[in-house]
Design a protein around this motif. Sequence first.
Motif, PDB file in Angstrom:
ATOM      1  N   ALA A  34      54.452  66.073  20.817  1.00 34.76           N
ATOM      2  CA  ALA A  34      54.633  65.291  22.033  1.00 34.76           C
ATOM      3  C   ALA A  34      53.623  65.751  23.068  1.00 34.76           C
ATOM      4  CB  ALA A  34      56.048  65.437  22.574  1.00 34.76           C
ATOM      5  N   GLU A  35      53.137  64.820  23.865  1.00 34.76           N
ATOM      6  CA  GLU A  35      52.248  65.138  24.973  1.00 34.76           C
ATOM      7  C   GLU A  35      53.046  65.094  26.264  1.00 34.76           C
ATOM      8  OE1 GLU A  35      48.561  63.075  27.362  1.00 34.76           O
ATOM      9  OE2 GLU A  35      48.582  62.887  25.165  1.00 34.76           O
ATOM     10  N   LEU A  36      52.907  66.149  27.073  1.00 35.59           N
ATOM     11  CA  LEU A  36      53.690  66.300  28.285  1.00 35.59           C
ATOM     12  C   LEU A  36      52.782  66.417  29.499  1.00 35.59           C
ATOM     13  CD1 LEU A  36      55.980  69.178  26.947  1.00 35.59           C
ATOM     14  CD2 LEU A  36      56.467  66.721  26.806  1.00 35.59           C
ATOM     15  N   THR A  37      53.307  66.067  30.651  1.00 37.42           N
ATOM     16  CA  THR A  37      52.670  66.396  31.918  1.00 37.42           C
ATOM     17  C   THR A  37      53.395  67.610  32.488  1.00 37.42           C
ATOM     18  OG1 THR A  37      52.065  64.101  32.361  1.00 37.42           O
ATOM     19  CG2 THR A  37      52.100  65.597  34.235  1.00 37.42           C
ATOM     20  N   VAL A  38      52.629  68.654  32.807  1.00 32.98           N
ATOM     21  CA  VAL A  38      53.216  69.902  33.289  1.00 32.98           C
ATOM     22  C   VAL A  38      52.605  70.256  34.640  1.00 32.98           C
ATOM     23  CG1 VAL A  38      53.542  72.369  32.833  1.00 32.98           C
ATOM     24  CG2 VAL A  38      53.617  70.730  30.939  1.00 32.98           C
ATOM     25  N   ALA A  39      53.455  70.549  35.607  1.00 32.61           N
ATOM     26  CA  ALA A  39      53.007  70.997  36.929  1.00 32.61           C
ATOM     27  C   ALA A  39      52.888  72.518  36.903  1.00 32.61           C
ATOM     28  CB  ALA A  39      53.997  70.555  38.000  1.00 32.61           C
ATOM     29  N   LEU A  40      51.697  73.026  37.151  1.00 32.04           N
ATOM     30  CA  LEU A  40      51.470  74.466  37.111  1.00 32.04           C
ATOM     31  C   LEU A  40      52.086  75.144  38.331  1.00 32.04           C
ATOM     32  CD1 LEU A  40      47.766  74.610  35.886  1.00 32.04           C
ATOM     33  CD2 LEU A  40      49.861  74.784  34.529  1.00 32.04           C
ATOM     34  N   GLU A  41      52.485  76.393  38.142  1.00 34.59           N
ATOM     35  CA  GLU A  41      53.103  77.145  39.229  1.00 34.59           C
ATOM     36  C   GLU A  41      52.070  77.821  40.121  1.00 34.59           C
ATOM     37  OE1 GLU A  41      55.778  79.897  37.477  1.00 34.59           O
ATOM     38  OE2 GLU A  41      57.210  78.370  36.787  1.00 34.59           O
ATOM     39  N   GLU A  42      50.973  78.268  39.541  1.00 31.23           N
ATOM     40  CA  GLU A  42      50.040  79.107  40.277  1.00 31.23           C
ATOM     41  C   GLU A  42      48.932  78.335  40.963  1.00 31.23           C
ATOM     42  OE1 GLU A  42      48.756  81.535  37.123  1.00 31.23           O
ATOM     43  OE2 GLU A  42      50.642  82.636  36.917  1.00 31.23           O
ATOM     44  N   THR A  43      48.633  77.154  40.464  1.00 34.10           N
ATOM     45  CA  THR A  43      47.577  76.340  41.047  1.00 34.10           C
ATOM     46  C   THR A  43      48.084  74.928  41.242  1.00 34.10           C
ATOM     47  OG1 THR A  43      46.706  75.829  38.855  1.00 34.10           O
ATOM     48  CG2 THR A  43      45.727  77.715  40.011  1.00 34.10           C
ATOM     49  N   PRO A  44      47.597  74.221  42.246  1.00 31.97           N
ATOM     50  CA  PRO A  44      48.060  72.849  42.456  1.00 31.97           C
ATOM     51  C   PRO A  44      47.556  71.922  41.359  1.00 31.97           C
ATOM     52  CG  PRO A  44      46.263  73.377  43.954  1.00 31.97           C
ATOM     53  CD  PRO A  44      46.627  74.657  43.267  1.00 31.97           C
ATOM     54  N   GLY A  45      48.301  70.871  41.094  1.00 31.23           N
ATOM     55  CA  GLY A  45      47.876  69.887  40.115  1.00 31.23           C
ATOM     56  C   GLY A  45      48.653  69.976  38.818  1.00 31.23           C
ATOM     57  N   ASP A  46      48.582  68.872  38.078  1.00 30.46           N
ATOM     58  CA  ASP A  46      49.262  68.779  36.786  1.00 30.46           C
ATOM     59  C   ASP A  46      48.252  68.890  35.655  1.00 30.46           C
ATOM     60  OD1 ASP A  46      51.487  68.305  38.307  1.00 30.46           O
ATOM     61  OD2 ASP A  46      51.506  66.130  37.946  1.00 30.46           O
ATOM     62  N   VAL A  47      48.715  69.313  34.490  1.00 32.87           N
ATOM     63  CA  VAL A  47      47.889  69.352  33.295  1.00 32.87           C
ATOM     64  C   VAL A  47      48.629  68.648  32.170  1.00 32.87           C
ATOM     65  CG1 VAL A  47      46.756  71.509  33.947  1.00 32.87           C
ATOM     66  CG2 VAL A  47      48.809  71.575  32.502  1.00 32.87           C
ATOM     67  N   ARG A  48      47.868  68.203  31.189  1.00 33.09           N
ATOM     68  CA  ARG A  48      48.468  67.659  29.974  1.00 33.09           C
ATOM     69  C   ARG A  48      48.676  68.809  29.003  1.00 33.09           C
ATOM     70  NH1 ARG A  48      45.485  63.518  26.977  1.00 33.09           N
ATOM     71  NH2 ARG A  48      43.662  64.804  27.402  1.00 33.09           N
ATOM     72  N   ALA A  49      49.816  68.824  28.352  1.00 31.50           N
ATOM     73  CA  ALA A  49      50.131  69.896  27.403  1.00 31.50           C
ATOM     74  C   ALA A  49      50.765  69.299  26.166  1.00 31.50           C
ATOM     75  CB  ALA A  49      51.069  70.914  28.042  1.00 31.50           C
ATOM     76  N   MET A  50      50.489  69.910  25.017  1.00 28.06           N
ATOM     77  CA  MET A  50      51.059  69.443  23.754  1.00 28.06           C
ATOM     78  C   MET A  50      52.103  70.429  23.268  1.00 28.06           C
ATOM     79  SD  MET A  50      49.220  68.428  20.140  1.00 28.06           S
ATOM     80  CE  MET A  50      48.558  66.920  20.833  1.00 28.06           C
ATOM     81  N   ALA A  51      53.209  69.880  22.801  1.00 28.87           N
ATOM     82  CA  ALA A  51      54.270  70.684  22.197  1.00 28.87           C
ATOM     83  C   ALA A  51      54.480  70.216  20.767  1.00 28.87           C
ATOM     84  CB  ALA A  51      55.572  70.539  22.989  1.00 28.87           C
ATOM     85  N   TYR A  52      54.542  71.162  19.830  1.00 27.62           N
ATOM     86  CA  TYR A  52      54.810  70.855  18.428  1.00 27.62           C
ATOM     87  C   TYR A  52      56.302  71.047  18.165  1.00 27.62           C
ATOM     88  CZ  TYR A  52      49.758  71.132  17.824  1.00 27.62           C
ATOM     89  OH  TYR A  52      48.407  70.930  17.932  1.00 27.62           O
ATOM     90  N   SER A  53      56.937  70.016  17.627  1.00 25.95           N
ATOM     91  CA  SER A  53      58.384  70.074  17.439  1.00 25.95           C
ATOM     92  C   SER A  53      58.790  71.170  16.463  1.00 25.95           C
ATOM     93  CB  SER A  53      58.907  68.713  16.981  1.00 25.95           C
ATOM     94  OG  SER A  53      58.248  68.282  15.796  1.00 25.95           O
ATOM     95  N   ALA A  54      57.940  71.478  15.471  1.00 26.51           N
ATOM     96  CA  ALA A  54      58.282  72.510  14.493  1.00 26.51           C
ATOM     97  C   ALA A  54      58.078  73.918  15.041  1.00 26.51           C
ATOM     98  CB  ALA A  54      57.447  72.335  13.230  1.00 26.51           C
ATOM     99  N   VAL A  55      57.388  74.029  16.173  1.00 29.03           N
ATOM    100  CA  VAL A  55      57.089  75.350  16.734  1.00 29.03           C
ATOM    101  C   VAL A  55      58.012  75.673  17.906  1.00 29.03           C
ATOM    102  CG1 VAL A  55      55.315  76.780  17.820  1.00 29.03           C
ATOM    103  CG2 VAL A  55      54.692  75.191  15.991  1.00 29.03           C
ATOM    104  N   THR A  56      58.050  74.804  18.902  1.00 29.76           N
ATOM    105  CA  THR A  56      58.858  75.068  20.096  1.00 29.76           C
ATOM    106  C   THR A  56      59.930  74.017  20.331  1.00 29.76           C
ATOM    107  OG1 THR A  56      57.339  73.826  21.528  1.00 29.76           O
ATOM    108  CG2 THR A  56      56.896  76.185  21.226  1.00 29.76           C
ATOM    109  N   GLY A  57      59.902  72.937  19.573  1.00 30.12           N
ATOM    110  CA  GLY A  57      60.701  71.794  19.951  1.00 30.12           C
ATOM    111  C   GLY A  57      60.021  71.091  21.118  1.00 30.12           C
ATOM    112  N   VAL A  58      60.590  69.995  21.579  1.00 34.19           N
ATOM    113  CA  VAL A  58      59.990  69.236  22.681  1.00 34.19           C
ATOM    114  C   VAL A  58      60.764  69.517  23.962  1.00 34.19           C
ATOM    115  CG1 VAL A  58      59.390  66.956  23.544  1.00 34.19           C
ATOM    116  CG2 VAL A  58      59.204  67.456  21.100  1.00 34.19           C
TER     117      VAL A  58
END
Length: 284
Positions: A19-43
Amino acid sequence: MQWRAGTVVEEVRRWAGAAELTVALEETPGDVRAMAYSAVTGVPEPGERVLLNASALLRGLGTGGLAFVVARADVLPPDPPAGPGHIVKARYTPMQQMLLAVDEQESPHHRVLAEADDLAGLPVVVADLHSALPAVVAGVRRVRPEATVAYVMTDGGALPAPFSRAVAGLRTAGWLAACITVGQAFGGDLDAVTVHTGLLAARHVLGRTWPSWPRGRATSAPGRGGATRASPSPRRCTRPTSSGAAAWPRCGCPVPTGAHDTGGSATTAPPPTGGPCSPRRTCR
């Protein structure tokens, strides 16, 4: 490795295994795209705090502009169902995967592969860039729409098969019968230890469900970026043919065809006629 922490804002899209996610970073302003693998971390769900590997993203490397979810800070993914298998891939990394390989002793297909010593005429197309896989499959289907295609993904590029939206799309469309991940690559419909046993599995395990061998095609390639090799068909016609994803001699005898600039793919497909070689032509 450059770590970042953030909170999931939304799920952008999902396909088989990722799954592709939008993640808001804590340390810097702005969002990033992040990928999660269901077999590794789940979504992760929106609102969850996640830890990211952002190294390639921050350095502008070719990962599609993505960070990767390493862990869900407050959620422990459930254990996978108990079952056989002790082959470890992505070995000695924090994300190593233990799975059942098609060629290990606990596999129900072990005996079949232990007795197999060739591809029994299965034609193979070899390509060295993953991005050519859709073109190779399209070329095969143009010549033989009914051909069955299997893709053997090597570990020369991406290791998780779910990273490829091309594979997911081809599988969903019914253009690709199966993906076999070999070497350190994982996450295919079948896993194998080597390229050789991956190709044998395409012929002797998946091929048992195909009506006849001339309709089968096996493709071997790395994930995005990389190179691979694949065993040629034992039968070759000496009649000159043009190169391409589905180039065949007029006699109809199956021969492997080369495809350049593809994702390390080896693809096999049936001859156009499916008929035997003419007695007037020399084939071996």
